[in-house]
Write a protein that holds these residues in place. Structure first.
Motif, short mmCIF file in Angstrom:
data_model
loop_
_atom_site.label_atom_id
_atom_site.label_comp_id
_atom_site.label_asym_id
_atom_site.label_seq_id
_atom_site.Cartn_x
_atom_site.Cartn_y
_atom_site.Cartn_z
N SER A 135 1.11 -1.26 0.18
CA SER A 135 -0.06 0.03 -0.08
C SER A 135 0.75 1.34 -0.02
N LEU B 130 8.19 0.86 0.07
CA LEU B 130 9.11 0.05 -0.73
C LEU B 130 7.92 -0.98 -1.55
N SER C 155 -2.49 -3.76 5.53
CA SER C 155 -3.12 -4.22 6.84
C SER C 155 -4.41 -3.83 7.06
N ASN D 244 7.29 -8.13 2.33
CA ASN D 244 7.68 -7.01 2.32
C ASN D 244 7.27 -6.50 3.56
N TYR E 39 14.55 -4.61 16.38
CA TYR E 39 14.01 -4.64 14.74
C TYR E 39 15.15 -5.39 14.05
N VAL F 96 16.13 3.97 3.00
CA VAL F 96 15.17 4.20 1.94
C VAL F 96 14.35 5.24 2.51
N THR G 282 10.86 6.35 3.00
CA THR G 282 9.48 5.89 3.14
C THR G 282 8.92 6.52 4.44
N1 LIG Z 1 12.55 2.32 4.71
C1 LIG Z 1 13.74 1.86 5.09
O1 LIG Z 1 14.73 2.59 5.28
C2 LIG Z 1 14.15 0.39 5.00
C3 LIG Z 1 15.28 -0.22 5.31
C4 LIG Z 1 15.45 -1.86 5.25
C5 LIG Z 1 14.47 -2.57 5.09
N2 LIG Z 1 13.09 -1.88 4.94
C6 LIG Z 1 12.08 -2.99 5.05
O2 LIG Z 1 11.40 -2.87 3.83
C7 LIG Z 1 9.96 -3.19 4.04
C8 LIG Z 1 9.20 -2.16 3.65
O3 LIG Z 1 9.38 -0.91 4.60
P1 LIG Z 1 8.83 0.49 4.38
O4 LIG Z 1 9.90 1.54 4.67
O5 LIG Z 1 8.37 0.49 2.75
O6 LIG Z 1 7.69 0.57 5.19
P2 LIG Z 1 6.30 1.48 5.19
O7 LIG Z 1 6.53 2.80 4.28
O8 LIG Z 1 6.11 1.84 6.76
O9 LIG Z 1 4.99 0.42 5.04
C9 LIG Z 1 4.73 -0.65 5.55
C10 LIG Z 1 3.79 -1.55 4.92
O10 LIG Z 1 3.70 -2.73 5.73
C11 LIG Z 1 2.28 -3.03 6.07
N3 LIG Z 1 2.02 -3.41 7.15
C12 LIG Z 1 2.69 -3.02 8.40
N4 LIG Z 1 2.22 -3.84 9.50
C13 LIG Z 1 1.36 -4.91 8.95
C14 LIG Z 1 0.56 -5.78 9.35
N5 LIG Z 1 0.57 -6.25 10.74
N6 LIG Z 1 0.10 -6.67 8.41
C15 LIG Z 1 0.04 -6.50 7.27
N7 LIG Z 1 0.64 -5.45 6.70
C16 LIG Z 1 1.27 -4.56 7.51
C17 LIG Z 1 1.56 -1.59 5.81
O11 LIG Z 1 0.40 -1.76 5.56
P3 LIG Z 1 -0.59 -0.29 5.94
O12 LIG Z 1 -0.50 0.72 4.87
O13 LIG Z 1 -2.03 -1.14 5.64
O14 LIG Z 1 -0.20 0.15 7.45
C18 LIG Z 1 2.56 -1.01 4.74
O15 LIG Z 1 2.14 -1.26 3.40
C19 LIG Z 1 9.94 -3.62 5.46
O16 LIG Z 1 10.05 -4.96 5.84
C20 LIG Z 1 11.21 -2.78 6.11
O17 LIG Z 1 11.55 -3.48 7.23
C21 LIG Z 1 12.87 -0.69 5.12
#
Ligand SMILES: NC(=O)c1ccc[n+]([C@@H]2O[C@H](COP(=O)([O-])OP(=O)(O)OC[C@H]3O[C@@H](n4cnc5c(N)ncnc54)[C@H](OP(=O)(O)O)[C@@H]3O)[C@@H](O)[C@H]2O)c1
Length: 250
Positions: A14, A17, A37, A86, A155, A188, A190
């Motif tokens: 949604s 990433l 979610s 993801n 984390y 990243v 986000t």
């Molecule tokens: N951003 C970074 O710098 C970074 C770096 C390394 C790794 N990552 C990893 O990359 C992935 C994506 O990160 P992001 O930064 O894109 O995160 P984000 O923008 O915060 O988005 C998180 C996503 O996960 C969903 N989500 C959260 N809790 C959930 C649950 N209980 N059940 C189902 N869906 C759930 C959210 O859905 P809703 O929209 O419905 O809340 C949203 O689509 C994660 O695994 C994160 O750990 C991120």
């Protein structure tokens, strides 16, 4: 198989990433299953932006709900060729070990580790029947002991578990045609990174050789490479994409 016939489910697509991966998969003619979610406005807007894509909503921590919703998808599409685990969260931000909040640590574990396990449990039987499948798990550079920091170490545990799980499952299932790989992004831009203080962002930038955070669409192409048959010989591997943080990082 051309991408046109391939079905890809990207959890947490949604926003952030996952959204960038979904948009690229759509451009590459995959049949895209979006996920969040909750049935949020941003998930809805993305589905409208990608006509013909499907949308599924479940909390990955809820094993039963995850299973049932994925079964509904499978009934419609027959099989899921690629699962991108993801969805993820970061909650505990600590300055001292005493600051660790058990509930937050447990929630991070449930979403980041049990969530992918629930999704894999739901898709694996049809992948095994088909004798093929592809699972890509989102880790983080925080998974590696050298880049662990106290501020986000609960984390980091969850992402280290993702690497371990990726390799354990690859050993078991690659001979049965199902590949498992992990991606470990650095920093990243986000919603997740919006939570960081300016001081933290400055410190992070100073540690990145390319001198900036990544955009989500700079990570997505590698995910889609792993999703494709061009990576057919790759399984059980983890890939760092961090703008050089891991050789300069502070
Ligand atoms: N951003 C970074 O710098 C970074 C770096 C390394 C790794 N990552 C990893 O990359 C992935 C994506 O990160 P992001 O930064 O894109 O995160 P984000 O923008 O915060 O988005 C998180 C996503 O996960 C969903 N989500 C959260 N809790 C959930 C649950 N209980 N059940 C189902 N869906 C759930 C959210 O859905 P809703 O929209 O419905 O809340 C949203 O689509 C994660 O695994 C994160 O750990 C991120």
């Amino acid at each position: 198989m051309t991408t046109k016939n391939k079905v890809i489910l990207i959890t947490g697509s949604s926003r952030g990433l996952g959204k960038a991966i979904a948009i690229l998969a759509y451009r590459q003619s995959y049949r895209v299953i979006l996920h969040g979610s909750t049935d949020s406005d941003h998930l809805d807007a993305l589905q409208k932006q990608l006509p013909g894509s499907m949308k599924v909503v479940f909390d990955v921590t809820d094993k039963q709900q995850t299973y049932e919703e994925i079964q509904k998808v499978l009934k419609q599409v027959g099989a899921i060729d690629v699962l991108v685990n993801n969805a993820g969260i970061i909650l505990n931000k600590v300055k001292h070990i005493e600051d660790v909040d058990d509930e937050m640590a447990w929630q991070e574990w449930k979403v980041n580790v049990l969530g992918p396990i629930h999704c894999i449990q739901a898709v694996l039987p049809t992948m095994l029947t088909a004798g093929k499948g592809n699972v890509i798990n989102m880790a983080s550079i925080k998974a590696y002991p050298n880049f662990s920091t106290l501020s986000s170490f609960t984390y980091g545990h969850t992402k280290a578990a993702i690497l371990q799980m990726t390799k354990a499952l690859a050993k078991e299932y690659s001979p049965k045609g199902i590949r498992f790989n992990a991606i470990a992004p650095g920093y990243v831009i986000t919603d997740m990174s919006k939570q960081w203080t300016n001081e933290a962002k400055k410190r992070i930038n100073n540690g990145i050789l390319l001198d900036r955070l990544a955009n989500p669409d700079e990570i997505a192409p590698f995910v889609m490479f792993l999703a494709s048959d061009d990576s057919a010989y790759i399984t059980g591997s983890d890939f760092v994409i961090d703008g050089g943080y891991s050789i300069k990082g502070k």
